[in-house]
Design an enzyme around this catalytic site. Structure first.
Site, PDB file in Angstrom:
ATOM      1  N   VAL A  65       0.247  10.662 -18.416  1.00 14.23           N
ATOM      2  CA  VAL A  65       1.324  11.012 -17.541  1.00 14.23           C
ATOM      3  C   VAL A  65       1.186  11.807 -16.370  1.00 14.23           C
ATOM      4  CG1 VAL A  65       2.327  12.905 -18.699  1.00 14.23           C
ATOM      5  CG2 VAL A  65       3.859  11.182 -17.894  1.00 14.23           C
ATOM      6  N   TYR A  66       0.046  12.475 -16.191  1.00 21.86           N
ATOM      7  CA  TYR A  66      -0.412  13.595 -15.299  1.00 21.86           C
ATOM      8  C   TYR A  66      -0.543  12.626 -14.006  1.00 21.86           C
ATOM      9  CZ  TYR A  66      -1.111  17.265 -18.677  1.00 21.86           C
ATOM     10  OH  TYR A  66      -0.901  18.276 -19.564  1.00 21.86           O
ATOM     11  N   SER A  67       0.368  12.845 -12.878  1.00 25.01           N
ATOM     12  CA  SER A  67       0.171  12.162 -11.706  1.00 25.01           C
ATOM     13  C   SER A  67       0.315  10.488 -12.070  1.00 25.01           C
ATOM     14  CB  SER A  67      -1.099  12.468 -11.041  1.00 25.01           C
ATOM     15  OG  SER A  67      -0.828  13.734 -10.271  1.00 25.01           O
ATOM     16  N   GLY A  68       1.011  10.164 -13.358  1.00 21.64           N
ATOM     17  CA  GLY A  68       1.015   8.696 -13.245  1.00 21.64           C
ATOM     18  C   GLY A  68      -0.366   7.876 -13.772  1.00 21.64           C
ATOM     19  N   GLY A  69      -1.302   8.928 -14.307  1.00 23.21           N
ATOM     20  CA  GLY A  69      -2.539   8.200 -14.390  1.00 23.21           C
ATOM     21  C   GLY A  69      -3.638   8.809 -13.512  1.00 23.21           C
TER      22      GLY A  69
END
Length: 332
Positions: A65-69
């Site tokens: 989930v960090y920066s949407g991948g």
């Protein structure tokens, strides 16, 4: 750098883990879902990956989930270009919202199998060393989650599995069910633990020591609050981190006393506050490797220096004395 076993496994990890939540914002500056205003883009992130390797840090923690991948992408590209796969330990996580769809989040068998393949693609690797459930999923039976994780270990795509912030009774249930069914056990707990938040000492820390679980705390410096005098500096993260504000907003009066005490010992010892706070955490039984984020050169310098900083029992007692009970936080 010191290297220790993760819990009672044979996996060796560096005593400092580089947290990669800060890295991965696209170079264009457009934020993906799950991004943060303070995140660094790929070019800005690379010096910190390099500094970590140069200082012997071989343990890297990220999440889908960090920066949407994007965090997984920039970490994977850097490691592939600058080291060999078996020289590092890569940890990632699953649970948060990745897509605006019914199955775009959570810990169902469907989600776990799909999201691991996506993480492997972004990281550019055939396997993940440590695959962690980011939070407890109240909508999926834990048996379904555990069996799916076990199957991934047996497939060779995952070496070990870990968990993150939850109640001790939930973690106990997961360990019991894994033993009951002969499934792969969680080997680590990534929990919220620092001088300003010590509620994990009530049950979780003792549980982990008893079961041989490696503890890898997140937010070991309380989102920077333990690195400077009370509210003496504003940063982009401090201004925009709504999650951090919610975590510490209710306890500011009590927290200030801890921060002030840390400052007094810092001045007396002549060392930065960050080193003292990390040294305190590293002194706690069961703690394997704090997960440290870095956006300035001295952040990793302080983290590594903390490994050689030994606090006296009197200093530890003095740091802990001002603490008062806090509401349970960080489980959602």
């Amino acid at each position: 750098m010191d290297y220790v076993n993760l819990g009672k496994t044979g996996l060796k990890v560096s005593r400092i883990c580089l947290g990669c939540m800060t890295y991965g914002a696209p170079a264009t500056g457009a934020l993906r879902p799950g991004s943060h205003a303070w995140a660094l883009n790929e070019e800005e992130s690379q010096p910190f990956f390099r500094q970590a390797l140069d200082r012997g840090i071989s343990f890297f923690d990220t999440a889908n989930v960090y920066s949407g991948g994007a965090s997984e992408e920039v970490l994977g590209r850097f490691l592939k270009a600058n080291t060999h796969r078996e020289g590092v330990v890569i940890a990632t996580k699953i649970h948060g919202v990745m897509r605006d769809e019914p199955n775009g989040r959570g810990l169902s068998r469907k989600s776990i199998f799909y999201e691991l393949d996506q993480s492997l693609r972004r990281l550019g690797t055939d396997y993940v060393d440590l695959y962690q459930i980011h939070r407890w999923d109240y909508e999926t039976p834990i048996e379904e989650t555990l069996e799916a994780l076990h199957d991934l270990v047996k497939s060779g795509k995952v070496r070990y599995i870990g968990a993150s912030s939850m109640f001790a009774w939930q973690f106990t249930k997961a360990l019991y069910l894994a033993d009951l069914h002969g499934w792969t056990r969680f080997v680590s707990m990534q929990n919220h633990y620092n001088l300003l938040y010590r509620e994990e000492e009530r049950e979780m820390m003792a549980l982990c020591r008893s079961e041989g679980i490696g503890v890898i705390p997140w937010s070991p410096l309380a989102r920077g609050r333990l690195t400077r005098p009370w509210q003496s500096e504003t940063t982009k993260r401090y201004e925009t981190d709504q999650f951090g504000k919610r975590m510490y907003l209710q306890t500011e009066a009590a927290d200030r006393k801890v921060v002030d005490r840390l400052g007094q010992i810092s001045e007396r010892r002549g060392v930065p506050r960050a080193q003292l706070a990390l040294a305190w955490l590293l002194s706690k039984p069961g703690v394997t490797a704090p997960i440290v984020g870095a956006t300035k050169v001295h952040h990793l310098q302080d983290a590594v220096a903390a490994l050689s900083l030994h606090l006296t029992p009197e200093e530890i007692a003095s740091l802990e004395e001002p603490y008062t009970p806090h509401p349970v936080l960080g489980f959602s």
